[in-house]
Design a protein around this motif. Structure first.
Motif, mmCIF file in Angstrom:
data_model
loop_
_atom_site.group_PDB
_atom_site.id
_atom_site.type_symbol
_atom_site.label_atom_id
_atom_site.label_comp_id
_atom_site.label_asym_id
_atom_site.label_seq_id
_atom_site.Cartn_x
_atom_site.Cartn_y
_atom_site.Cartn_z
ATOM 1 N N GLY A 190 6.818 0.580 16.832
ATOM 2 C CA GLY A 190 7.214 -0.092 15.375
ATOM 3 C C GLY A 190 5.764 -0.389 14.585
ATOM 4 N N ASN A 191 4.785 0.009 15.016
ATOM 5 C CA ASN A 191 3.291 -0.128 14.246
ATOM 6 C C ASN A 191 3.353 1.042 12.992
ATOM 7 O OD1 ASN A 191 2.719 -2.097 15.953
ATOM 8 N ND2 ASN A 191 1.030 -0.901 17.187
ATOM 9 N N LEU A 192 2.573 0.660 12.135
ATOM 10 C CA LEU A 192 2.317 1.467 11.027
ATOM 11 C C LEU A 192 1.882 2.973 11.464
ATOM 12 C CD1 LEU A 192 0.045 -0.812 8.682
ATOM 13 C CD2 LEU A 192 2.544 -0.154 8.492
ATOM 14 N N ASP A 193 2.381 3.939 11.025
ATOM 15 C CA ASP A 193 1.979 5.144 11.614
ATOM 16 C C ASP A 193 2.154 6.205 10.427
ATOM 17 O OD1 ASP A 193 4.681 5.549 11.216
ATOM 18 O OD2 ASP A 193 5.444 5.587 13.066
ATOM 19 N N LEU A 194 2.051 5.943 9.258
ATOM 20 C CA LEU A 194 2.176 7.168 8.200
ATOM 21 C C LEU A 194 1.632 6.447 6.944
ATOM 22 C CD1 LEU A 194 3.586 9.815 7.098
ATOM 23 C CD2 LEU A 194 5.168 8.498 6.406
ATOM 24 N N GLY A 195 0.533 7.129 6.398
ATOM 25 C CA GLY A 195 -0.188 6.633 5.130
ATOM 26 C C GLY A 195 -0.526 7.917 4.256
ATOM 27 N N ILE A 196 -0.637 7.428 3.178
ATOM 28 C CA ILE A 196 -0.982 8.432 1.883
ATOM 29 C C ILE A 196 -1.771 7.638 0.853
ATOM 30 C CG2 ILE A 196 0.157 9.618 0.018
ATOM 31 C CD1 ILE A 196 2.985 9.522 1.156
ATOM 32 N N ILE A 197 -2.771 8.431 0.716
ATOM 33 C CA ILE A 197 -3.962 7.990 -0.140
ATOM 34 C C ILE A 197 -3.655 9.120 -1.505
ATOM 35 C CG2 ILE A 197 -6.169 8.018 -0.756
ATOM 36 C CD1 ILE A 197 -7.095 7.564 2.016
ATOM 37 N N VAL A 198 -3.694 8.505 -2.515
ATOM 38 C CA VAL A 198 -3.252 9.333 -3.866
ATOM 39 C C VAL A 198 -4.561 9.063 -4.939
ATOM 40 C CG1 VAL A 198 -1.824 9.719 -5.876
ATOM 41 C CG2 VAL A 198 -0.849 9.530 -3.494
ATOM 42 N N ASN A 199 -5.007 10.033 -5.531
ATOM 43 C CA ASN A 199 -5.949 9.775 -6.711
ATOM 44 C C ASN A 199 -5.086 9.884 -7.930
ATOM 45 O OD1 ASN A 199 -8.017 10.188 -8.657
ATOM 46 N ND2 ASN A 199 -7.906 12.325 -8.711
ATOM 47 N N SER A 220 -14.045 -4.383 -2.175
ATOM 48 C CA SER A 220 -13.508 -3.685 -3.454
ATOM 49 C C SER A 220 -13.488 -2.033 -3.209
ATOM 50 C CB SER A 220 -14.221 -4.173 -4.640
ATOM 51 O OG SER A 220 -15.611 -3.762 -4.204
ATOM 52 N N PHE A 221 -12.748 -1.372 -3.979
ATOM 53 C CA PHE A 221 -12.568 0.036 -3.720
ATOM 54 C C PHE A 221 -12.500 1.015 -4.857
ATOM 55 C CE2 PHE A 221 -10.293 -2.874 -0.724
ATOM 56 C CZ PHE A 221 -10.859 -2.566 0.556
ATOM 57 N N PRO A 222 -12.786 2.332 -4.623
ATOM 58 C CA PRO A 222 -13.197 3.218 -5.715
ATOM 59 C C PRO A 222 -11.808 2.976 -6.768
ATOM 60 C CG PRO A 222 -13.438 4.186 -3.581
ATOM 61 C CD PRO A 222 -12.904 2.823 -3.358
ATOM 62 N N LYS A 223 -12.359 3.194 -7.853
ATOM 63 C CA LYS A 223 -11.372 3.326 -9.126
ATOM 64 C C LYS A 223 -10.616 4.483 -9.028
ATOM 65 C CE LYS A 223 -14.863 1.717 -12.178
ATOM 66 N NZ LYS A 223 -15.724 2.129 -13.384
ATOM 67 N N GLY A 224 -9.235 4.388 -9.181
ATOM 68 C CA GLY A 224 -8.535 5.639 -9.343
ATOM 69 C C GLY A 224 -7.650 5.893 -8.007
ATOM 70 N N PHE A 225 -8.002 5.058 -7.161
ATOM 71 C CA PHE A 225 -7.306 5.644 -5.727
ATOM 72 C C PHE A 225 -6.154 4.645 -5.467
ATOM 73 C CE2 PHE A 225 -11.076 7.982 -5.107
ATOM 74 C CZ PHE A 225 -10.769 9.101 -4.452
ATOM 75 N N GLN A 226 -4.881 4.939 -4.883
ATOM 76 C CA GLN A 226 -3.989 4.004 -4.817
ATOM 77 C C GLN A 226 -3.732 4.527 -3.075
ATOM 78 O OE1 GLN A 226 -0.604 4.326 -7.183
ATOM 79 N NE2 GLN A 226 -1.515 2.740 -8.573
ATOM 80 N N VAL A 227 -3.117 3.397 -2.277
ATOM 81 C CA VAL A 227 -3.017 3.898 -0.907
ATOM 82 C C VAL A 227 -1.646 3.069 -0.495
ATOM 83 C CG1 VAL A 227 -5.225 4.203 -0.244
ATOM 84 C CG2 VAL A 227 -4.391 2.035 -0.108
ATOM 85 N N ALA A 228 -1.109 3.745 0.344
ATOM 86 C CA ALA A 228 0.257 3.059 1.019
ATOM 87 C C ALA A 228 0.483 3.365 2.404
ATOM 88 C CB ALA A 228 1.240 3.858 0.218
ATOM 89 N N SER A 229 1.346 2.570 3.175
ATOM 90 C CA SER A 229 1.383 3.190 4.431
ATOM 91 C C SER A 229 2.863 2.270 4.912
ATOM 92 C CB SER A 229 0.422 2.614 5.372
ATOM 93 O OG SER A 229 0.285 1.178 5.099
ATOM 94 N N LEU A 230 3.474 3.051 5.989
ATOM 95 C CA LEU A 230 4.705 2.154 6.432
ATOM 96 C C LEU A 230 4.785 2.641 7.869
ATOM 97 C CD1 LEU A 230 6.738 4.529 6.528
ATOM 98 C CD2 LEU A 230 7.404 4.054 4.423
ATOM 99 N N ALA A 231 5.579 1.979 8.555
ATOM 100 C CA ALA A 231 5.915 2.435 9.985
ATOM 101 C C ALA A 231 7.306 3.381 9.916
ATOM 102 C CB ALA A 231 6.485 1.060 10.906
ATOM 103 N N SER A 232 7.210 4.797 10.069
ATOM 104 C CA SER A 232 8.010 5.659 9.997
ATOM 105 C C SER A 232 9.224 5.541 11.157
ATOM 106 C CB SER A 232 7.475 7.147 9.901
ATOM 107 O OG SER A 232 6.937 7.262 11.180
ATOM 108 N N GLY A 233 8.633 4.962 12.359
ATOM 109 C CA GLY A 233 9.395 5.060 13.478
ATOM 110 C C GLY A 233 8.721 6.404 14.548
ATOM 111 N N VAL A 234 7.867 7.085 14.208
ATOM 112 C CA VAL A 234 7.330 7.806 15.027
ATOM 113 C C VAL A 234 6.638 7.219 16.348
ATOM 114 C CG1 VAL A 234 5.466 9.645 15.339
ATOM 115 C CG2 VAL A 234 7.015 9.889 13.366
ATOM 116 N N LYS A 235 5.800 5.980 15.770
ATOM 117 C CA LYS A 235 5.479 5.103 16.900
ATOM 118 C C LYS A 235 6.551 4.336 17.220
ATOM 119 C CE LYS A 235 0.527 4.458 15.769
ATOM 120 N NZ LYS A 235 -0.553 3.840 15.139
#
Lengths: 441, 441
Positions: free
Chosen positions: B45-54, B27-42
């Motif tokens: 085709g593996n995941l290579d971009l992530g964003i954490i947002v409060n 379980s994770f801290p309240k109020g944070f959301q996270v996302a990731s995807l494979a942008s194509g830099v790798k």
């Protein structure tokens, strides 16, 4: 397992170091005699005990030494240091050295053993405080003093001393541990005043023998008369630009010692710091020490490459040296060299974490990094970074050619001053891990 | 080739690191959301971009970071540093990170790219100076900004953010390069005042990817409110006892960054250095950071062992740490550990050349060195050196048992004071040389 292909490729090119680096003849300084034998300390029956004696009586000899700065100093280091302290380096006429046991971390009994080795030789020479002692090999084990004593006495009783090439080659062999070839060099020099003198040097490599550690031992003897304080300063200067500029694995042993004896058998005026010839002799000794130190790198455990790291146009010598040293010790740089990878990123990275005295020594917009071919092929220089800008379109074919060489140079031009420093390093191979990961036997 | 037998022996015991160290839930801290995807830099085709947002709006968040001291700082390091300088760490609500390209040694264009990454996220959040950026991967190559821009915009447009376990595991994966498993940990803590808070951390390991270098990235987020200067000091304290106490190969990259955001979503009074809970929270954050840092060592390239170097009873923390660090970085110690060799000589040797602040930190007659078993088998302690005296009659069978463990401890008791420091290191294997010697591809 692409690496297997590389290993094979390299193995076929593996040089015969013995044939390349061990001389077949040589002439040696006047007034020195050398002897060696197999005392039995080395279980395999190889030579493991050597003595160098100065027989010149025309004047008092000078001796000097540079010792390890490791806080755990082996008994022979402490013993030799005391001899030099007591005598001021005047009238020291012998060096006794054994391999197979480093007499390190052996406490009071080890000190007594080292002093006994010195005492046995002094007795034969009928003098006091006239002998230096060095040991290399397994640490934490007591010297087998019965074998060493018998060996020293036999050398004198049976008059085993000689001045010929084989005697010198054998004593160079007697100090070896995991070295793959004996390191012996000798050169003649002529001074403007007409005097001819000889430098002879021996070293044992940064080979770690079970269960143990690296030990670097080096000896230089000459028949030139050099005043004892001058000799000490000269040796310190030469060592800081030779034996202290080599990297096999960055470890420093409890026994590291470089010593020098000048017996003055050549009839010319004594060299002091005021002498006209001082700078010239200091330069010659330094260059000679560099050649000897380079042999240690060439015999670096498991190494396949000899790499000169040349840092130029630095603000000061200290920062040039620390940058050269940091590149030379980087495991990432060493493995890239083994893998024949033109990885300027790792070199730049090492430069970036070098602990500089003066931050102005490094200007990220002025730095140039190149690989230099040392086999006279063209273009000699392969530019990797120019004024801080990585060259993304490097000639990969030429990069592969240069990186396939056994000898190559990494040139770093800092562009912040006029000083320079060199370091000599080797690559980090599977064989290094095998040698040093092997269980004690 | 005895080593082959060892390699086989070890291979059969090789642990499944993914199974052992990657959690299945959390379980994770309240109020944070996270996302990731494979942008194509790798390219794979593996995941290579992530964003954490409060997303917590109840109070302004605090952010802090500790950056590489390498003089060549990558563009994302300089960019994030500027964001923290301008904001004082107040109101920073996002971290954007990419892997596959380190955006390092890329000059002005690289700075613009890093700023554009930050700008794209700021625009989506409708704010200024609210985003930190990190990159890891190949150096000296430009970011493929078309792919990165499209990726960032997609993450927001397609509302890819989540708060569930898989979202967190995926962002942990998106920062990996040569890591063999994602490093994600999360823990709940309860303060004496009843407040419950969560720490979640992610890291990427000291893996060097072609053609490149080690990069260490670490993120810690929490829902505890912590005043921004306090957070900065706390993170610095924790890092000096965690991420700065690990050794894979001693190299330090241009991109190393540890950052932390505290969003204050838990309703309790803000922690400042004057708070009653300060010491407790600082201790918890430090211990948490240590666990995260240890995962990096566990994933050290080619490593087969996780070794805690514990230096106790030192005169001061600094000298305890430099001794632990010198042992941890010694290639001879690392290869001995790989070879399962109870080689106290190499440990002692490394202690002896550690660059101490105070020479009195080391007393050669007071030092004790032991191996400690960490699997509860007895006797736990195998004494190698007692009050400076090497134990020549050590129990070799027990030594072999302890050295065969995947986890073990080297205990150094200096006996000169009351301070202590720990370092975590791994062994140096053939596999390390293979990974890092392999040609760029």
């Amino acid at each position: 397992m692409r690496i297997t292909a590389y290993a094979l490729q390299r193995a076929t090119k593996m040089v015969d170091k013995y044939a390349l680096y061990v001389p077949k003849t040589g002439s040696f300084p006047k007034g020195f005699q050398v002897a060696s034998l197999a005392s039995g300390v080395k279980k395999n029956g190889n030579l493991d005990l050597g003595i160098i004696v100065n027989t010149n009586k025309s004047r008092l000899s000078s001796a000097a030494a540079v010792f390890t700065t490791n806080k755990f100093k082996a008994a022979p280091v402490l013993t030799s240091k005391e001899v030099l302290d007591v005598t001021g380096g005047v009238g020291v006429n012998a060096i006794v050295v054994n391999s197979g046991c480093a007499n390190s971390v052996t406490g009071e009994i080890g000190m007594k053993d080292a002093q006994d080795m010195v005492g046995l030789v002094n007795k034969q020479l009928n003098s006091k405080n006239s002998t230096l002692v060095m040991s290399t090999g397994v640490i934490g084990q007591r010297l087998q003093m019965d074998k060493i004593s018998k060996g020293i006495n036999n050398i004198f009783a049976e008059k085993k001393f000689g001045t010929d090439f084989n005697s010198w080659l054998n004593i160079a062999k007697s100090i070896n541990t995991t070295d793959t070839f004996p390191k012996l060099i000798t050169s003649k020099f002529k001074l403007p005043n007409g005097a001819e003198y000889t430098l002879t040097g021996m070293a044992k490599g940064a080979g770690m023998i079970c269960p143990n550690m690296a030990t670097l031992l080096g000896f230089i003897v000459t028949d030139l008369p050099i005043e004892s304080n001058t000799l000490q300063n000269m040796l310190r200067y030469a060592t800081s630009r030779s034996f202290n500029c080599i990297s096999v694995d960055g470890d420093m042993s409890t026994n590291d010692t470089i010593c020098m004896i000048a017996n003055g058998a050549v009839e010319t005026s004594e060299i002091s710091e005021q002498s006209e010839e001082f700078k010239r002799v200091q330069g010659q000794v330094t260059e000679f020490a560099q050649k000897l130190a380079q042999l240690v790198v060439r015999d670096g455990e498991g190494s396949t490459k000899f790499v000169t790291v040349n840092v130029k146009n630095a603000l000061n010598f200290g920062d040039a040296k620390i940058i050269a040293e940091t590149i030379s010790n980087s495991m990432l740089v060493k493995t890239a060299l083994y893998g024949q990878d033109a990885n300027w990123g790792r070199i730049l990275c090492a430069i970036g974490y070098a602990k500089l005295d003066n931050l102005k020594s490094l200007n990220v917009d002025k730095i140039n990094v190149s690989f230099i071919a040392t086999d006279n092929s063209e273009p000699r220089e392969l530019k990797l970074i120019v004024n801080g800008v990585p060259q993304l379109e490097i000639d990969e074919a030429r990069a592969s050619e240069i990186l396939a060489l056994n000898d190559l140079e990494v040139l770093v031009n800092l562009g912040t001053g006029t000083e320079e420093a060199q370091f000599w390093t080797c690559d980090l191979s599977h064989e290094y891990v095998t040698i040093n990961g092997d269980y004690r036997s």
